[in-house]
Design a protein around this motif. Sequence first.
Motif, PDB file in Angstrom:
ATOM      1  N   LEU A 212      13.396 151.157  57.345  1.00 13.64           N
ATOM      2  CA  LEU A 212      14.230 150.235  56.575  1.00 13.64           C
ATOM      3  C   LEU A 212      13.391 149.179  55.863  1.00 13.64           C
ATOM      4  O   LEU A 212      13.693 148.784  54.730  1.00 13.64           O
ATOM      5  CB  LEU A 212      15.252 149.573  57.490  1.00 13.64           C
ATOM      6  N   LEU A 213      12.333 148.704  56.516  1.00 14.52           N
ATOM      7  CA  LEU A 213      11.449 147.734  55.870  1.00 14.52           C
ATOM      8  C   LEU A 213      10.827 148.321  54.604  1.00 14.52           C
ATOM      9  O   LEU A 213      10.662 147.619  53.603  1.00 14.52           O
ATOM     10  CB  LEU A 213      10.355 147.281  56.840  1.00 14.52           C
ATOM     11  N   ALA A 214      10.483 149.603  54.638  1.00 19.42           N
ATOM     12  CA  ALA A 214       9.942 150.252  53.437  1.00 19.42           C
ATOM     13  C   ALA A 214      10.978 150.242  52.314  1.00 19.42           C
ATOM     14  O   ALA A 214      10.637 150.036  51.140  1.00 19.42           O
ATOM     15  CB  ALA A 214       9.511 151.677  53.759  1.00 19.42           C
ATOM     16  N   LYS A 219      13.299 147.755  47.312  1.00 24.20           N
ATOM     17  CA  LYS A 219      14.430 147.069  46.678  1.00 24.20           C
ATOM     18  C   LYS A 219      13.979 145.789  45.969  1.00 24.20           C
ATOM     19  O   LYS A 219      14.381 145.524  44.829  1.00 24.20           O
ATOM     20  CB  LYS A 219      15.482 146.734  47.738  1.00 24.20           C
ATOM     21  N   VAL A 220      13.143 144.987  46.627  1.00 19.38           N
ATOM     22  CA  VAL A 220      12.768 143.697  46.032  1.00 19.38           C
ATOM     23  C   VAL A 220      11.721 143.842  44.935  1.00 19.38           C
ATOM     24  O   VAL A 220      11.607 142.971  44.065  1.00 19.38           O
ATOM     25  CB  VAL A 220      12.280 142.697  47.109  1.00 19.38           C
ATOM     26  N   THR A 221      10.939 144.919  44.967  1.00 14.67           N
ATOM     27  CA  THR A 221       9.900 145.109  43.953  1.00 14.67           C
ATOM     28  C   THR A 221      10.343 146.016  42.810  1.00 14.67           C
ATOM     29  O   THR A 221       9.748 145.983  41.725  1.00 14.67           O
ATOM     30  CB  THR A 221       8.625 145.704  44.572  1.00 14.67           C
ATOM     31  N   GLY A 222      11.356 146.846  43.078  1.00 12.45           N
ATOM     32  CA  GLY A 222      11.783 147.809  42.072  1.00 12.45           C
ATOM     33  C   GLY A 222      10.803 148.953  41.903  1.00 12.45           C
ATOM     34  O   GLY A 222      10.841 149.678  40.901  1.00 12.45           O
ATOM     35  N   LYS A 223       9.923 149.133  42.888  1.00 11.47           N
ATOM     36  CA  LYS A 223       8.907 150.198  42.835  1.00 11.47           C
ATOM     37  C   LYS A 223       8.923 151.011  44.115  1.00 11.47           C
ATOM     38  O   LYS A 223       9.465 150.583  45.134  1.00 11.47           O
ATOM     39  CB  LYS A 223       7.512 149.580  42.658  1.00 11.47           C
ATOM     40  N   LYS A 224       8.311 152.178  44.065  1.00  7.38           N
ATOM     41  CA  LYS A 224       8.193 153.008  45.253  1.00  7.38           C
ATOM     42  C   LYS A 224       7.265 152.339  46.267  1.00  7.38           C
ATOM     43  O   LYS A 224       6.283 151.690  45.890  1.00  7.38           O
ATOM     44  CB  LYS A 224       7.647 154.400  44.885  1.00  7.38           C
TER      45      LYS A 224
END
Length: 396
Positions: A212-214, A219-224
């Motif tokens: 979930l942390l991943a 989510k907050v960075t908008g990146k993989k």
Amino acid sequence: MRISRYIPILSLFLFLSCNKDKSGKNGNDSNDTVLLADKYEVSFPKLSPKFTSENKTYVENFYNKYYNPKDFSGGFLVAKNGQIIYENYSGFAYKEKGDKITAEKPIHIASVSKMLTAVCVLKLVDEGEIELDKSVKTYLPTFPHEETSVRMLLNHRSGLRNYAYFTDDKGVWDKHKTLTNQDVLDLLATKPIGLESKPGTRFGYCNTNYALLALIIEKVTGKKYADVMKEMIFEPLGMKNTFVFDNLEKKDEVSQSYKNNYLRLAFEFLDQVYGDKNIYSTPRDLLKFETATYSDEFLSNKMKAEMFKGYSYETKGQRNYGLGIRMMEFETGQTYFFHNGWWHGNTSSLVTLRKENVTIISLSNKYTHKTYQTKKLAPHFGDYPFKFKDAVIGAE
């Protein structure tokens, strides 16, 4: 002979009764920049040739006794002040191809991956992108438990069930399909998974937390997750042989894992979930990462204080967990920090002796408990009151 921790008294050498140099420090009090990548710089005293020579011999004897390089498949490294004292590499990354393990060959580091995921989260806290005590629902709206915070994921006090176990429940998941991190969240949101305990009430080690942390990182960075780890940690620290494995279609391109008889273990439906595992690295690269945790520019003092403290005191004992780091807290006041890992045939151990600036790393891709012998080296470098059934080389 045990070497006690360094006590700075001007620039004098201090000796044990056997006249060993305890600090490893040169008499000229000079420093050596052991990590300089991007904007992060860490400087430690240079190790004296005497200290390096004596400890290399000790550690090499230790390695030969407990690891047996003829049988061990993996990498082993010991460093002080970010400077390597001893390292050894043996075995095969992909035996069927004759691909040997070298200092540059990445292998699966199992749950030691959690340390790197945790540091990425803490760096995002430093940047104001994440708040430790915000509800997980703030970042993942479909997550079903309002009272669960980001901090509870990091310190394993969420009360969540392990996805490796609840996917065994009838009707929860078709094991012919590859599970992803998003699938883990969707199952929690739509299936009657339930909790192991009320959030925040007790410690319960759980891989779901880091999966979930991943997702929160994404989510907050908008990146993989893989791209964020590369941009925020791997590339800035010069970890050229480290990457996140997130594509089972490329399973034949990475180091394999084996049973203790070198029977290769197949990848399975859980092998695409990352954050809790699925980072491939080398001891040298992990040394760069561990050394960087001493840098205030890499991770703020505030976040380091949050990371390297215990959170679970509802039961008495020495064992505890910080934010992405295991620890043993002794009555003497000394604290032993480490993280171990195990996934399929991969076992791993990273020990960071913070008072002595000593790093001990052991990685293996052929199933063995030998990887976890790292703890037996700690009393050689500091006052860690471990008791072992077998004698430790040179210990009093």
